[in-house]
Write an enzyme that holds these catalytic residues in place. Structure first.
Site, PDB file in Angstrom:
ATOM      1  N   GLU A 195      12.913  -5.737  11.858  1.00  0.00           N
ATOM      2  CA  GLU A 195      11.903  -4.673  11.919  1.00  0.00           C
ATOM      3  C   GLU A 195      10.513  -5.300  11.781  1.00  0.00           C
ATOM      4  OE1 GLU A 195      12.874  -1.041  10.132  1.00  0.00           O
ATOM      5  OE2 GLU A 195      10.826  -0.291  10.071  1.00  0.00           O
ATOM      6  N   ARG A 196       9.635  -4.914  12.715  1.00  0.00           N
ATOM      7  CA  ARG A 196       8.257  -5.422  12.749  1.00  0.00           C
ATOM      8  C   ARG A 196       8.218  -6.945  12.812  1.00  0.00           C
ATOM      9  NH1 ARG A 196       6.630  -0.593  14.300  1.00  0.00           N
ATOM     10  NH2 ARG A 196       7.215   0.984  12.799  1.00  0.00           N
ATOM     11  N   ASN A 238      14.795  -0.786   4.865  1.00  0.00           N
ATOM     12  CA  ASN A 238      15.398   0.404   5.467  1.00  0.00           C
ATOM     13  C   ASN A 238      16.867   0.118   5.770  1.00  0.00           C
ATOM     14  OD1 ASN A 238      12.927   1.767   5.582  1.00  0.00           O
ATOM     15  ND2 ASN A 238      12.455   0.968   7.617  1.00  0.00           N
ATOM     16  N   GLU A 319       9.877   7.510   3.826  1.00  0.00           N
ATOM     17  CA  GLU A 319      10.175   7.369   5.256  1.00  0.00           C
ATOM     18  C   GLU A 319      11.665   7.497   5.545  1.00  0.00           C
ATOM     19  OE1 GLU A 319       8.300   3.626   6.344  1.00  0.00           O
ATOM     20  OE2 GLU A 319       6.349   4.597   6.492  1.00  0.00           O
ATOM     21  N   ARG A 352       9.418  -0.633  -4.890  1.00  0.00           N
ATOM     22  CA  ARG A 352       8.210  -0.482  -4.057  1.00  0.00           C
ATOM     23  C   ARG A 352       7.493   0.830  -4.348  1.00  0.00           C
ATOM     24  NH1 ARG A 352       9.012  -0.612   1.670  1.00  0.00           N
ATOM     25  NH2 ARG A 352       7.350  -2.048   2.116  1.00  0.00           N
ATOM     26  N   ASP A 398      -1.239   1.541   4.585  1.00  0.00           N
ATOM     27  CA  ASP A 398      -0.137   0.771   5.130  1.00  0.00           C
ATOM     28  C   ASP A 398      -0.615  -0.413   5.952  1.00  0.00           C
ATOM     29  OD1 ASP A 398       2.336  -0.024   5.922  1.00  0.00           O
ATOM     30  OD2 ASP A 398       2.748   1.676   7.226  1.00  0.00           O
ATOM     31  N   GLU A 420       2.161  -6.577  -2.472  1.00  0.00           N
ATOM     32  CA  GLU A 420       2.855  -6.800  -1.199  1.00  0.00           C
ATOM     33  C   GLU A 420       1.832  -6.952  -0.084  1.00  0.00           C
ATOM     34  OE1 GLU A 420       6.192  -4.115  -0.360  1.00  0.00           O
ATOM     35  OE2 GLU A 420       5.614  -4.116   1.750  1.00  0.00           O
ATOM     36  N   GLU A 426       1.900  -6.562  11.862  1.00  0.00           N
ATOM     37  CA  GLU A 426       2.266  -5.254  12.411  1.00  0.00           C
ATOM     38  C   GLU A 426       1.077  -4.478  12.969  1.00  0.00           C
ATOM     39  OE1 GLU A 426       4.252  -2.774   9.596  1.00  0.00           O
ATOM     40  OE2 GLU A 426       4.242  -1.032  10.930  1.00  0.00           O
ATOM     41  N   TRP A 574       1.752  12.200   9.017  1.00  0.00           N
ATOM     42  CA  TRP A 574       1.807  10.834   8.480  1.00  0.00           C
ATOM     43  C   TRP A 574       0.613  10.459   7.605  1.00  0.00           C
ATOM     44  CZ3 TRP A 574       6.139   7.963   8.682  1.00  0.00           C
ATOM     45  CH2 TRP A 574       7.129   8.378   9.560  1.00  0.00           C
TER      46      TRP A 574
HETATM   47  O1  GCW Z   1       4.379  -0.262   7.762  1.00  0.00           O
HETATM   48  C1  GCW Z   1       5.532   0.503   7.707  1.00  0.00           C
HETATM   49  C2  GCW Z   1       6.371   0.003   8.823  1.00  0.00           C
HETATM   50  C3  GCW Z   1       7.827   0.256   8.655  1.00  0.00           C
HETATM   51  C4  GCW Z   1       8.236  -0.272   7.297  1.00  0.00           C
HETATM   52  C5  GCW Z   1       7.422   0.443   6.236  1.00  0.00           C
HETATM   53  C6  GCW Z   1       7.689  -0.085   4.842  1.00  0.00           C
HETATM   54  C7  GCW Z   1      10.297  -1.279   6.669  1.00  0.00           C
HETATM   55  O2  GCW Z   1       5.915   0.598  10.000  1.00  0.00           O
HETATM   56  O3  GCW Z   1       8.503  -0.409   9.685  1.00  0.00           O
HETATM   57  O4  GCW Z   1       9.603  -0.139   7.087  1.00  0.00           O
HETATM   58  O5  GCW Z   1       6.061   0.262   6.460  1.00  0.00           O
HETATM   59  O6  GCW Z   1       6.893  -0.891   4.384  1.00  0.00           O
HETATM   60  O7  GCW Z   1       8.663   0.279   4.244  1.00  0.00           O
END
Ligand code: GCW
Length: 854
Positions: A195-196, A238, A319, A352, A398, A420, A426, A574
């Site tokens: 992911e990413r 995730n 999420e 987190r 984010d 973090e 991303e 969002w």
């Molecule tokens: O920035 C977002 C990302 C998700 C990511 C989430 C997170 C792993 O778009 O892909 O999921 O943050 O940090 O949990």
């Protein structure tokens, strides 16, 4: 009596020799499989000067240290004279061990007392006859880190020639890590996707299980260890439930085994609903005894196989990930559940703070995603177990190109916290753009939150200093893959810088950039100067051409997170809103009239952000909604700043290309061409960003650009205005991603031989650069050609890997050909041949005086 030749001038011991590797290091970056050589750990050539290298203990970590120092002995660039080599071997000795081991074996070595875990001390006895180097660690990891420091020392932060560096006898090298948690998080899925991740498929997993070949994992651990990283969480936060099955644990054990010799401990992400999802329980309520027993047993099972297992990372109530809220329980309940299971084994929980509601009401002017972490976690301060660390993203939203520091760092005084960061880019160009993030991280680390009205910079909070916390640190979301780790050579500077800042947040980004360049590319002063300069320019440039003044990255936040898409952040749940309208832009987060977010900071900082007058320009629109005509501290209006910064940012991106061209003769040609292609692409995409944002806000505000650029593109000829054969005019969505909102597209069904667009040139005669702006859509490789009066000028394939199957700012791409001769009446034609689902869509061509004529 010696009767063998020995080195003439040993006074300067290895530093002199380092000068030689500087020359050698200009060699190629090996393009073999997945090895650390693709990063900064290339084959060194000078280690022979350490003579014989031995470890005092038997641990695998010390063996790695020996291996690392000995790696080059057989390297062709090593000293070729065999007798000299022998002499060095016999007269020079390097010993590696823990402080305790060194004291025992060499009672005369003045090993300092109280070396901390991870700390190193490097000393030489200063003798010309029988040289002894000592690399002592507070523990075995410390000894290993010492070896890497020793290798790096002559190349790092070098302001004077190597032979002028102080001798290790007079000035031993000593350094300790600033914080205990220095981890990377990988967001790998069991199916091998990341992911990413922008560096290819997973090095850890494939087909639902751990890969058979873990050699890349060992190399990765070696890279991490070289900058002091001591933990690696290998799976996505995730969908983590499958990672606790017995079969998966066996595979994870192999990963831990591969990383252990480099002192990197394995951690995994867990799904808090695992007891229900894979454990057969009816509940995952953290307060349920059966759930507690399940976790305790699972943790025992893990430690039986991985005795040095580091711990769990948790994403919950966020999420779509399940969480304690399902049972009316708090994050502290969930974190402590896991913490209690891990505590007897020495493991930790990284919980987190990225917990928020993604169904917010856009019409509610008090709703604010930025508030979530503090609102949820601050009231729980002091309720977390001793082995819990709250893992806080650097900003309240984010990983945007610029955000204020999260106020939660100051909101947890009785709880361990860690920061973090995102190494994988991303929201910052996805490794296709050069964006060196260390300067941004440094600003965050240095930001003084003034908790309790005293100096509490973020770095001191996460070091544990400010609030006397035993645990704290930095986590970098890395998402490496099998394609050269991060998929782009210069992006590796971010991984390197992350480690160097986690080791010591007082390190300077520019020095780190130089250090990395010396190790990765070469030590030529011009190369070091230019590459470090480019790295340092890249983040401000990116902010300038994407989202300035604290608007965040104005990208498609529900899709690719890559190209421009201004409205994508608006009118949805969002909460990445910037609330632009015809009069103004920005989120009012003040206490007096807005969401109150500014009030989450300690009083001095809250006061600064409360009023637009005291909010720094670069975060103005994060905290305030102001008219486009609002005057910044710089004296410019907001709208003029938008125009100026976007033109400037795009110019800066073009500048990166020009700068890189100056190192051509001094770097490996393969690297040179690879990086050049990427930078040229970036310069083109920066123009896409510039034009999208500029034309959007020109239309929205109705206020012209005082410098006359916005909306005026001399030399640009739109595809929709061309004489078209086969091509059809389409509206592009979002409209700002195409010049004038329109493009042309070729339907292979109705135009099987392809389509063309033709313009007649009406400008002056001369030499020109011609740019063709087209959409490189996924799902096929369209073919293009450009000709003038029927004569072919250039052909190219739309074969880049870019997001989206629709034409938009994700895949809008610029092809430029230089020095084309034109005169009035010439006919320019672009032919586009679609392939599969890529319809060879075209936006415009632009004719500019050639560089030679400018
Ligand atoms: O920035 C977002 C990302 C998700 C990511 C989430 C997170 C792993 O778009 O892909 O999921 O943050 O940090 O949990």
């Amino acid at each position: 009596m010696r009767n063998r030749p020995v080195p003439q001038s040993r006074k300067f011991d290895f530093f002199k020799a380092i000068a030689c590797i500087a020359l050698f290091a200009a060699g190629a970056i090996a393009a073999r499989a997945q090895t650390a050589d693709q990063a900064w750990l290339r084959e060194p050539s000078h280690l022979v000067l350490f003579g014989k290298v031995i470890a005092l203990g038997n641990s695998p970590i010390e063996q790695s240290a020996v291996k690392e120092l000995s790696r080059s002995i057989s390297h062709p660039a090593s000293i070729k004279d065999a007798s000299m080599l022998r002499a060095w071997h016999e007269n020079w000795l390097t010993v590696i061990g823990t402080a305790e081991e060194v004291r025992k074996a060499y009672p005369h070595a003045p090993v300092p007392s109280g070396l901390a875990p991870g700390e190193y001390w490097i000393w030489s006895n200063g003798s010309n006859e029988h040289s002894l180097y000592v690399v002592a660690g507070g523990d075995e990891r410390g000894a290993l880190y010492g070896v890497f420091a020793l290798l790096r020392y002559p190349l790092s932060g070098m302001t004077s020639p190597p032979e002028k560096l102080p001798s290790l006898h007079a000035q031993p090298l000593r350094s300790r890590p600033a914080m205990p948690i220095r981890w990377t998080d990988e967001w790998d899925n069991a199916n091998g996707t990341v992911e990413r991740g922008y560096g290819g498929r997973s090095i850890f997993f494939e087909g639902g299980k751990v890969r058979d070949d873990l050699s890349a994992v060992g190399e990765y651990a070696r890279l991490l260890a070289s900058v002091g990283i001591n933990g690696c969480n290998v799976n996505n936060v995730n969908g983590a439930a499958p990672f606790l099955t017995p079969e998966m644990l066996q595979g994870l054990k192999r990963i831990a085994d591969a990383m252990r010799p480099w002192g990197v401990r394995l951690a995994i992400s867990v799904d808090i609903a695992s007891p229900q999802k894979i454990g057969g329980l009816k509940t995952f309520d953290p307060l349920d005894p059966a759930v507690q027993a399940w976790w305790a047993a699972k943790v025992d099972e893990i430690y039986a196989q991985i005795p040095d297992f580091a711990g769990f990372t948790v994403k919950a109530d966020s999420e779509g990930q399940a969480g304690p809220a399902s049972y009316g329980r708090s994050p502290a309940d969930a974190a402590n559940l896991l913490a209690h299971a891990l505590a007897p084994h020495g493991g930790v929980v990284l919980y987190r703070a990225f917990v928020y509601n993604n169904h917010l009401d856009y019409n509610d002017l008090k709703a604010d995603r930025a508030r979530a972490a503090y609102d949820i976690f601050h009231p729980l301060d002091g309720k977390f177990a001793a082995n819990v660390i709250v893992q806080i993203k650097y900003g309240p939203i984010d990983f945007q190109a610029r955000e204020p520091v999260s106020p939660l760092f100051a909101g947890l005084e009785k709880t361990n916290s860690a920061m973090e960061l995102q190494i994988t880019q991303e929201y910052t160009g996805q490794q296709r753009h050069l964006v060196y993030l260390a300067p941004m991280w440094k600003q965050i680390l240095d930001f003084d939150l003034r908790a309790d009205n005293r100096s509490t910079p973020v770095k001191e909070i996460i070091e544990g200093k400010s609030f006397h916390r035993p645990l704290g640190g930095m986590i970098g979301v890395s998402c490496v893959g099998r394609d050269g780790w991060l998929g782009a050579p210069l992006a590796m500077a971010n991984l390197y810088a992350f480690g160097r800042l986690a080791w010591d947040p007082y390190n300077l980004p520019e020095q780190i950039a130089e250090e990395w360049t010396r190790q990765t590319i070469n030590n030529d002063p011009h190369v070091v100067y230019v590459v470090a300069k480019m790295l340092m320019q890249s983040w401000p440039a990116y902010v300038d051409y994407t989202g300035p003044l604290g608007t965040q990255t104005l990208t498609d936040i529900t899709g690719s997170h890559y190209g421009p898409n201004i409205e994508a952040s608006e009118r949805n749940g969002w909460g990445q809103w910037h609330r632009d309208d015809a009069q103004g832009i920005g989120m009012d987060r003040s206490v007096a009239t807005g969401t109150g977010f500014a009030g989450q900071y300690p009083p001095e900082v809250a006061k600064m952000y409360e009023s637009p007058a005291t909010t720094p320009d670069d975060l103005l629109l994060f905290f305030h909604h102001v008219p486009y005509t609002y005057k910044l501290h710089s004296g410019e209006t907001v709208i003029q700043y938008f125009y100026d910064s976007h033109y400037q940012g795009a110019d800066e991106a073009a500048q990166l290309v020009a700068e890189w061209k100056t190192v051509r003769a001094m770097v490996d040609p393969k690297l040179y061409n690879d990086v050049l292609g990427r930078l040229e692409y970036q310069a083109g995409h920066a123009i896409v960003w510039r034009d999208a944002i500029v034309q959007y806000f020109l239309k929205e505000s109705g206020i012209p650009d005082a410098k006359g650029r916005a909306g005026h593109y001399p030399g640009r000829m739109e595809a929709e205005d061309a004489r078209l054969s086969g091509y059809k005019v389409i509206e592009v969505t979002p409209w700002e991603d195409a010049s004038g909102g329109k493009a042309v597209t070729c339907d292979a069904g109705s135009a099987p031989k392809g389509c063309s667009a033709e313009w007649t040139y009406a400008g002056k005669a001369g030499h020109f650069d011609i740019a063709v702006q087209y959409f490189d859509q996924q799902g096929g490789v369209a073919h293009f050609s450009l000709d003038v009066n029927g004569k072919a000028i250039a052909t190219w394939d739309a074969d880049a890997k870019l997001p989206s199957r629709r034409p938009n700012g994700d895949n809008s791409t610029r092809f430029t050909t230089s020095e084309v001769e034109l005169k009035p009446g010439d006919v320019l034609r672009v032919d586009g041949t679609p392939n599969a689902s890529d319809p060879a869509a075209l936006d415009y061509i632009e004719i500019e005086p050639a560089a030679s004529a400018r």
